[in-house]
Design a protein around this motif. Structure first.
Motif, PDB file in Angstrom:
ATOM      1  N   VAL A  11       0.845  -1.199   0.000  1.00 46.70           N
ATOM      2  CA  VAL A  11       0.000   0.000   0.000  1.00 46.70           C
ATOM      3  C   VAL A  11       0.882   1.251   0.000  1.00 46.70           C
ATOM      4  O   VAL A  11       2.077   1.193   0.292  1.00 46.70           O
ATOM      5  N   ASP A  12       0.276   2.387  -0.294  1.00 53.66           N
ATOM      6  CA  ASP A  12       0.960   3.669  -0.162  1.00 53.66           C
ATOM      7  C   ASP A  12       1.122   4.009   1.320  1.00 53.66           C
ATOM      8  O   ASP A  12       0.345   3.568   2.173  1.00 53.66           O
ATOM      9  N   LEU A  60      -0.798   3.504   5.797  1.00 53.33           N
ATOM     10  CA  LEU A  60      -0.128   2.668   6.793  1.00 53.33           C
ATOM     11  C   LEU A  60      -0.766   2.753   8.176  1.00 53.33           C
ATOM     12  O   LEU A  60      -1.091   1.739   8.792  1.00 53.33           O
ATOM     13  N   SER A  61      -0.929   3.971   8.686  1.00 51.73           N
ATOM     14  CA  SER A  61      -1.469   4.119  10.040  1.00 51.73           C
ATOM     15  C   SER A  61      -2.874   3.547  10.148  1.00 51.73           C
ATOM     16  O   SER A  61      -3.261   2.983  11.185  1.00 51.73           O
ATOM     17  N   ARG A  62      -3.629   3.649   9.070  1.00 53.07           N
ATOM     18  CA  ARG A  62      -4.989   3.120   9.081  1.00 53.07           C
ATOM     19  C   ARG A  62      -4.973   1.600   9.211  1.00 53.07           C
ATOM     20  O   ARG A  62      -5.730   1.012   9.982  1.00 53.07           O
ATOM     21  N   PHE A  63      -4.099   0.951   8.467  1.00 47.57           N
ATOM     22  CA  PHE A  63      -3.993  -0.510   8.559  1.00 47.57           C
ATOM     23  C   PHE A  63      -3.440  -0.942   9.919  1.00 47.57           C
ATOM     24  O   PHE A  63      -3.888  -1.944  10.484  1.00 47.57           O
ATOM     25  N   ILE A  73      -6.183  -3.481  11.465  1.00 46.76           N
ATOM     26  CA  ILE A  73      -5.889  -4.920  11.365  1.00 46.76           C
ATOM     27  C   ILE A  73      -6.009  -5.645  12.708  1.00 46.76           C
ATOM     28  O   ILE A  73      -6.660  -6.702  12.788  1.00 46.76           O
ATOM     29  N   PRO A  74      -5.427  -5.124  13.807  1.00 44.29           N
ATOM     30  CA  PRO A  74      -5.543  -5.841  15.084  1.00 44.29           C
ATOM     31  C   PRO A  74      -6.983  -5.973  15.580  1.00 44.29           C
ATOM     32  O   PRO A  74      -7.296  -6.894  16.344  1.00 44.29           O
ATOM     33  N   LYS A  75      -7.851  -5.056  15.180  1.00 45.97           N
ATOM     34  CA  LYS A  75      -9.250  -5.120  15.615  1.00 45.97           C
ATOM     35  C   LYS A  75      -9.962  -6.351  15.059  1.00 45.97           C
ATOM     36  O   LYS A  75     -11.001  -6.760  15.579  1.00 45.97           O
ATOM     37  N   PHE A  94     -11.633  -6.399   2.788  1.00 51.85           N
ATOM     38  CA  PHE A  94     -11.329  -5.384   3.791  1.00 51.85           C
ATOM     39  C   PHE A  94     -10.292  -4.396   3.269  1.00 51.85           C
ATOM     40  O   PHE A  94     -10.465  -3.169   3.355  1.00 51.85           O
ATOM     41  N   ALA A  95      -9.186  -4.917   2.702  1.00 54.33           N
ATOM     42  CA  ALA A  95      -8.105  -4.058   2.223  1.00 54.33           C
ATOM     43  C   ALA A  95      -8.544  -3.216   1.028  1.00 54.33           C
ATOM     44  O   ALA A  95      -8.196  -2.028   0.923  1.00 54.33           O
ATOM     45  N   THR A  96      -9.311  -3.817   0.144  1.00 53.99           N
ATOM     46  CA  THR A  96      -9.796  -3.089  -1.037  1.00 53.99           C
ATOM     47  C   THR A  96     -10.709  -1.946  -0.629  1.00 53.99           C
ATOM     48  O   THR A  96     -10.606  -0.826  -1.163  1.00 53.99           O
ATOM     49  N   GLU A  97     -11.588  -2.203   0.318  1.00 50.10           N
ATOM     50  CA  GLU A  97     -12.516  -1.168   0.774  1.00 50.10           C
ATOM     51  C   GLU A  97     -11.775  -0.041   1.483  1.00 50.10           C
ATOM     52  O   GLU A  97     -12.093   1.144   1.299  1.00 50.10           O
ATOM     53  N   LEU A  98     -10.775  -0.392   2.287  1.00 54.37           N
ATOM     54  CA  LEU A  98     -10.050   0.608   3.062  1.00 54.37           C
ATOM     55  C   LEU A  98      -9.227   1.531   2.173  1.00 54.37           C
ATOM     56  O   LEU A  98      -8.991   2.699   2.520  1.00 54.37           O
TER      57      LEU A  98
END
Length: 211
Positions: free
Chosen positions: A144-145, A149-152, A156-158, A189-193
């Motif tokens: 990803v760009d 990063l901070s969003r993932f 992700i841990p959630k 999940f990743a595509t939507e985010l």
């Protein structure tokens, strides 16, 4: 044991007690394979070279690689190693070795007494160590760009996924561990985010991780 989950001793530990002047010391350790189990047994035998007996049992490996062994180390057949192995089996743990050292106190315990004593030493050692659970996870590579990063890292841990590694290059590559059969869910999940601004690669790599 479910195919994708196994339990093992949470760490190395020991416990001891005295029964009719005989001293019993139980040692336990999680191991990855039979070689590590044998090395631990030899370590304890070397430490307690002067003991009357160093009985042991272990269960090492998973699936087709599973190996179970035990030794009474001079005690009457079935009175030492087998009770230790029974503790391993009944607790449902894998990849674990237990050694019970006995310093003979001069009083015979009889077969039933030996079975109880060796089983007790193994159980006390396991109680001291505790039990950890491991789950088989798929390893994914998410590119990803930096702006995402901070969003993932937050999201992700959630979802009970684990970021195992981060590679900081031209773009960020996150190594993510997810439970088996969760690939489609993670991709969605990743595509939507990222509104489609990511790449998810799965190279058929899997490994057990602690949960």
């Amino acid at each position: 044991m479910e195919n994708n989950i196994f339990k093992t001793a949470a760490g190395e530990a020991s416990a001891e007690f005295t029964e009719k002047r005989s001293r019993f010391i139980g040692y336990i350790k999680p191991v990855a394979n039979e070689e590590e189990a044998v090395d631990f047994i030899e370590k304890i035998k070397s430490r307690h070279w002067d003991a009357k007996h160093n009985a042991y049992a272990y269960c090492a490996g998973l699936g087709n690689e599973l190996s179970q062994r035990y030794s009474d180390d001079g005690e009457p057949q079935g009175t030492a190693g087998m009770p230790v192995l029974d503790v391993i089996r009944k607790s449902g743990i894998m990849n674990t070795v237990i050694v019970v050292t006995r310093y003979f106190g001069g009083v015979l315990l009889g077969a039933p007494g030996l079975v109880r004593a060796y089983g007790k030493a193994a159980s006390l050692a396991l109680e001291q160590a505790g039990i950890s659970e491991y789950v088989l996870c798929d390893k994914l590579y998410l590119t990803v760009d930096y702006s995402f990063l901070s969003r993932f890292q937050r999201e992700i841990p959630k979802r009970d996924w684990v970021i195992d590694d981060i590679d900081y290059g031209e773009k960020v590559i996150l190594t993510v561990m997810i439970k088996k059969d969760g690939l489609d869910e993670f991709k969605n999940f990743a595509t939507e985010l990222t509104n489609g601004g990511c790449q998810v690669v799965f190279n058929n790599e899997s490994e057990y991780i602690k949960i």
